[in-house]
Enzyme design. Sequence first.
Site, PDB file in Angstrom:
ATOM      1  N   HIS A 189       0.847  -1.201   0.000  1.00  5.68           N
ATOM      2  CA  HIS A 189       0.000   0.000   0.000  1.00  5.68           C
ATOM      3  C   HIS A 189       0.887   1.258   0.000  1.00  5.68           C
ATOM      4  O   HIS A 189       0.902   2.037   0.962  1.00  5.68           O
ATOM      5  CB  HIS A 189      -0.879  -0.032   1.253  1.00  5.68           C
ATOM      6  CG  HIS A 189      -2.070   0.871   1.208  1.00  5.68           C
ATOM      7  ND1 HIS A 189      -1.999   2.173   0.791  1.00  5.68           N
ATOM      8  CD2 HIS A 189      -3.361   0.645   1.555  1.00  5.68           C
ATOM      9  CE1 HIS A 189      -3.204   2.724   0.888  1.00  5.68           C
ATOM     10  NE2 HIS A 189      -4.047   1.820   1.353  1.00  5.68           N
ATOM     11  N   GLU A 294      -0.430   1.131  -5.650  1.00  4.34           N
ATOM     12  CA  GLU A 294      -0.253  -0.030  -4.794  1.00  4.34           C
ATOM     13  C   GLU A 294      -0.295  -1.315  -5.617  1.00  4.34           C
ATOM     14  O   GLU A 294      -1.349  -1.718  -6.085  1.00  4.34           O
ATOM     15  CB  GLU A 294      -1.366  -0.051  -3.734  1.00  4.34           C
ATOM     16  CG  GLU A 294      -1.631   1.297  -3.093  1.00  4.34           C
ATOM     17  CD  GLU A 294      -2.985   1.375  -2.408  1.00  4.34           C
ATOM     18  OE1 GLU A 294      -3.525   0.313  -2.031  1.00  4.34           O
ATOM     19  OE2 GLU A 294      -3.518   2.496  -2.278  1.00  4.34           O
TER      20      GLU A 294
END
Length: 320
Positions: A189, A294
């Site tokens: 992330h 991500e």
Amino acid sequence: MVDRANRPSALNAPSASAPGSQVDIVGQGGSQKVVATLPSGESVEVLLFGATVTSWKSNGGKTENLWVSEKADLTGTKAVRGGIPVVFPVFGPPPKSGHATSSLPQHGFARASRWEFLGKSTVEDALESDSVKLDFGLDRQGLSDEARKAWPLDFGLVYSVTLSKDKLQTVITVRNEGDESFEFQFLLHTYFRIQDISKVAITGLSGTEYIDKVLDATTHTQSDNTLKITGEVDRVYKDIKQDTTSITEDGKPRFDVVRDNVKDTVTWNPWIQKAKAMGDFAPDDGYKNMVCVEIGAVDGWQKLEKGEVWEGGMLVKSLL
């Protein structure tokens, strides 16, 4: 390691003590982190809680490439808002019932568990002498009682963070150490630090189908090769054909993100209202200085039988 096609060049350190590189463990308790610095000044910091990369400086150590919220909790009590949190074994809210991950919290347990620092790796025939590789491990024994109860499966994770000149490689290896098969999802992330979101464009997604979470999880196709951020963005791009997704700023290359054995990528920026609504997001206008690209395997599930191993990750190049 796992053999596979189209694997980007590894950035492995030539020995456990790469010439001139320095690795230190600093802090105490939940704030403990591993800091690695190259002779040229580049550095990386990895919080043991979550194995979260909280800083990556390139350009001789002058340029910070990652955004971390001013209100991020770095004490080891909750997942970090910013840097590179590791999402495993489920992305987003888990399935409501009938799946092994159904009792887990959003984004799973990896980003909220304390990992073990396994040290620096000794690797022969390195492609780059000025690099350092840090390995972190997590298994069932390292989980909280709550997480072990919610996901009662035997597994082993090794997360490798390799720092090189203007490059950072992050790769996870997942091993099924139990007798029964299991399914999982994985995501890095990454919060990239940028100067001005209005001047940012993301390329390399043309022709890709995506789920738009802002538009009630409806499915669309990216028709333009350039994605510009002009409001809240939360998209899951699936089965991307190109290996590289790039970030430009003011028309100039800023980052190349090369996927390694993963085909999905999430793009995210909370924009004005959502940024204000998150208690650990600061400053309120911090959305102007970050964008998330991500990489991961989140469209469907990866399955491992007893003893099987899966590996995936990314190579990021800072292009300043």
